[in-house]
Write a protein that holds these residues in place. Structure first.
Motif, PDB file in Angstrom:
ATOM      1  N   VAL A   9      54.094  43.173  76.373  1.00  0.00           N
ATOM      2  CA  VAL A   9      52.829  42.552  75.980  1.00  0.00           C
ATOM      3  C   VAL A   9      51.766  43.622  75.793  1.00  0.00           C
ATOM      4  N   GLY A  10      51.715  44.593  76.679  1.00  0.00           N
ATOM      5  CA  GLY A  10      50.737  45.663  76.534  1.00  0.00           C
ATOM      6  C   GLY A  10      50.916  46.452  75.260  1.00  0.00           C
ATOM      7  N   GLN A  11      52.170  46.641  74.847  1.00  0.00           N
ATOM      8  CA  GLN A  11      52.462  47.431  73.650  1.00  0.00           C
ATOM      9  C   GLN A  11      51.816  46.844  72.399  1.00  0.00           C
ATOM     10  N   LEU A  12      51.495  45.552  72.423  1.00  0.00           N
ATOM     11  CA  LEU A  12      50.880  44.893  71.274  1.00  0.00           C
ATOM     12  C   LEU A  12      49.410  45.278  71.087  1.00  0.00           C
ATOM     13  N   PHE A  13      48.758  45.727  72.152  1.00  0.00           N
ATOM     14  CA  PHE A  13      47.303  45.893  72.125  1.00  0.00           C
ATOM     15  C   PHE A  13      46.896  47.320  71.786  1.00  0.00           C
ATOM     16  N   VAL A  14      45.875  47.419  70.942  1.00  0.00           N
ATOM     17  CA  VAL A  14      45.187  48.682  70.653  1.00  0.00           C
ATOM     18  C   VAL A  14      43.756  48.488  71.133  1.00  0.00           C
ATOM     19  N   MET A  15      43.343  49.281  72.113  1.00  0.00           N
ATOM     20  CA  MET A  15      42.109  48.985  72.834  1.00  0.00           C
ATOM     21  C   MET A  15      41.111  50.137  72.771  1.00  0.00           C
ATOM     22  N   TYR A  60      47.501  48.115  81.880  1.00  0.00           N
ATOM     23  CA  TYR A  60      47.835  47.158  80.821  1.00  0.00           C
ATOM     24  C   TYR A  60      48.963  47.623  79.906  1.00  0.00           C
ATOM     25  N   HIS A  61      49.427  48.869  80.050  1.00  0.00           N
ATOM     26  CA  HIS A  61      50.538  49.394  79.237  1.00  0.00           C
ATOM     27  C   HIS A  61      50.235  49.317  77.741  1.00  0.00           C
ATOM     28  N   VAL A  62      48.957  49.508  77.353  1.00  0.00           N
ATOM     29  CA  VAL A  62      48.578  49.331  75.958  1.00  0.00           C
ATOM     30  C   VAL A  62      49.371  50.263  75.058  1.00  0.00           C
ATOM     31  N   GLY A  63      49.667  49.788  73.864  1.00  0.00           N
ATOM     32  CA  GLY A  63      50.438  50.574  72.918  1.00  0.00           C
ATOM     33  C   GLY A  63      49.608  51.541  72.107  1.00  0.00           C
TER      34      GLY A  63
END
Length: 603
Positions: free
Chosen positions: A53-59, A93-96
């Protein structure tokens, strides 16, 4: 082969083939060596659900450092994201991906940006399932730049549209892309593929290459190739087309009233060209387009638009990234927890900059856990994102070095390339009595007055000062006097007084309103009897609202590189080669054309 050796080889190859590449026919962008088949699928299989799920986000994240930002940035991160630093953001959040902004203090200078990028990558590779991050920014050039000097800054899209050269667009992508890569940025949210047919468009305007779909398509494809040749993921935006709006999607939801046939004719060609050119990513638009989806959902949340048209009809197989999810255009209909879920169900892969990451992240987690979004659908997006990261070399070379920064960013050849491209963009619209070019032998004493809007990253000072300095360097005696974008009667009177006795006055305008203060300034200067050279430093439509000028030009932006080019044109050092990429309507009849696409005078 070592990291340093591979980078040297890449740069040497790029330099050796630069001239040939500029003239070469468009072919699919190069990719770095791929991993063994199935390797990326095995990474996906090892990832936990929170990691996926985190991989989907660019923050977004505040701060110049991944681990030690300033206290004010720590406070902003805690308030908006619930973490202190970029490293904590990645760990929690493991953001991507992360998007860099100037206002978030991410882009102070090239060496700092490189260090920030390396710190972010270290955080990504320290996760239970190590995955590098895709660091992105909006480096459109012209009026939208996040990385400023000493990086090389080029003219913006509409200026390139005025130049009309696919070679120049490709040069921009190749040079700017090499510099972005050197500082650790691997995705650029550019080029803008919108066809700007509406002079009242408040958000696109000069960010577009122009109003001719075929010309825009050609330049979009060329610039995308340039970026991807340099190892940067290019992103065509804003699908299905944001060029005919009167509402800014940051603050409201625009509605496009084109028929499907009109969309095919006007909006679709640049996106088709980008896809044919092998572009890595497409960004969505927060617009309603009833002819494409009568539900009135914004395109970002529309399955008929993202999956039905972009994926199935146009055949796009790359990454779909949403426009920023904090923009009002995507928040009007649904809550912040539902927006990212609906975007994924519509067909998006990357979720860009939600206003509250916790709400968005938990919303997607709940949708996957409940089965609303299947694990298979989630894995499809994760795999596309990982494939993009692999194509852009992140698995093999996630880090950058100070030596690369020094070798690549803001070099003399790059700066010379930007100046040469800019020299082919300035458009001469009027030249009564052949006033231009000016000669310092006959008209030496110049006054430069006019608008000094807020400076984008591509400027070193107010436009009037930059123009005066450039003209002084060309042999004139030029004095700057800022009158702003809304000059008062006192400022106008002061400008008229300062103009008396001068050989000519150069007045810069910025988005002139009919009968407004800037129009009154130009008229008053013209009435003083001093020859007036007018320069539109943003939208080329200003001339329709003005009287009193002797000559008029358009630079399409007020960044240094474009202002220096305009000064060289005024001084006759280079000819005015630019041609209007949009039509300028008449003030008294907006349906009638004052100057058509392709118009421009020569010396």
């Amino acid at each position: 082969m070592s990291h340093h050796t591979s980078r040297r080889t890449l740069l040497a190859t790029a330099a050796a083939t630069a001239a040939a590449a500029a003239a070469a026919p468009l072919v699919p962008a190069h990719a770095e060596a791929r991993r063994a088949p199935g390797a990326l699928k095995r990474i996906v299989a090892r990832m936990s659900l929170p990691e996926k799920v985190g991989q989907l986000f660019v923050m977004r994240v505040y701060g110049h450092s991944a681990t030690a930002p300033d206290q004010a940035d720590i406070d902003a991160n805690l308030k908006e994201i619930g973490v202190r630093t970029a490293a904590e953001l990645v760990a929690k959040y493991h953001v991507g991906g992360i998007i860099y902004f100037t206002w978030a203090h991410n882009t102070r200078d090239p060496h700092q940006i490189a260090a920030l990028s390396n710190g972010i990558q270290r955080a990504g590779l320290a996760q239970p399932t190590p995955v590098p991050l895709l660091i992105a920014t909006d480096q459109e050039h012209g009026i939208v730049c996040r990385v400023g000097y000493p990086a090389t800054l080029f003219p913006g899209a509409m200026a390139l549209g005025a130049g009309g050269s696919a070679r120049d667009a490709r040069t921009l992508g190749r040079v700017a892309g090499a510099e972005l890569r050197a500082i650790g940025i691997r995705q650029n949210y550019s080029p803008d593929a919108d066809v700007n047919v509406n002079p009242a468009n408040p958000v696109i305007g000069v960010r577009s290459f122009g109003a001719d779909p075929a010309a825009v398509a050609r330049l979009v494809a060329a610039e995308a190739h340039g970026y991807q040749e340099a190892g940067i993921a290019a992103t065509a935006k804003h699908f299905p087309g944001h060029g005919d709006t009167t509402v800014d999607s940051h603050t409201g939801i625009p509605v496009i009233t084109h028929s499907r046939a009109r969309w095919e004719e006007l909006d679709a060609p640049p996106f088709r060209a980008a896809i044919a050119a092998g572009i890595d990513a497409v960004m969505t638009a927060h617009i309603q387009f009833p002819a494409l989806d009568p539900s009135n959902d914004p395109a970002t949340l529309s399955h008929p638009i993202l999956t039905g048209i972009l994926r199935e009809e146009l055949g796009f197989r790359g990454v779909i990234v949403t426009d920023a999810l904090g923009m009002q255009g995507v928040r009007d209909k649904y809550g912040d927890a539902r927006v990212p879920v609906l975007a994924l169900k519509a067909g998006a892969d990357q979720l860009l900059d939600p206003p509250d990451l916790s709400v968005a992240w938990n919303g997607v987690m709940a949708a996957v856990t409940s089965g609303e979004i299947s694990r298979a659908r989630l894995d499809e997006s994760i795999l596309r994102i990982l494939e993009l990261k692999e194509r852009r070399g992140l698995f093999s070379h996630p880090y950058v070095t100070d030596a690369e920064v020094d070798r690549v960013v803001g070099t003399r050849p790059h700066l010379a390339a930007a100046d040469a491209v800019a020299g082919r963009t300035t458009t001469l619209l009027a030249n009564t009595g052949a006033l231009l070019p000016l000669s310092p032998r006959t008209r030496r004493d110049l006054l430069v007055v006019g608008a000094d809007p807020a400076s984008p990253s591509g400027t070193t000072g107010p436009p009037t000062a930059v123009l005066a300095e450039a003209l002084t360097g060309l042999g004139f005696t030029a004095t700057a006097l800022s009158t702003g974008t809304a000059p008062t009667p006192a400022q106008t009177a002061a400008a008229v007084a300062a103009a008396r006795g001068r050989d000519a006055v150069l007045v810069a305008t910025y988005n002139v309103d009919s009968g407004g203060a800037q129009a009154r300034l130009v008229a008053a200067l013209g009435a003083s009897g001093v020859p007036v050279v007018h320069l539109a430093i943003r939208n080329p439509y200003d001339i329709a609202h003005l009287n009193g000028y002797t000559a008029s030009l358009a630079s399409y932006s007020w960044t240094d590189v474009e202002l220096r080019a305009a000064a060289r044109v005024i001084a006759g050092r280079i000819p005015p080669l630019g041609r209007l990429p949009v039509a300028v309507p008449r003030e008294d009849d907006p349906a009638a054309v004052l100057y058509p696409i392709g118009y421009g005078l020569s010396y």
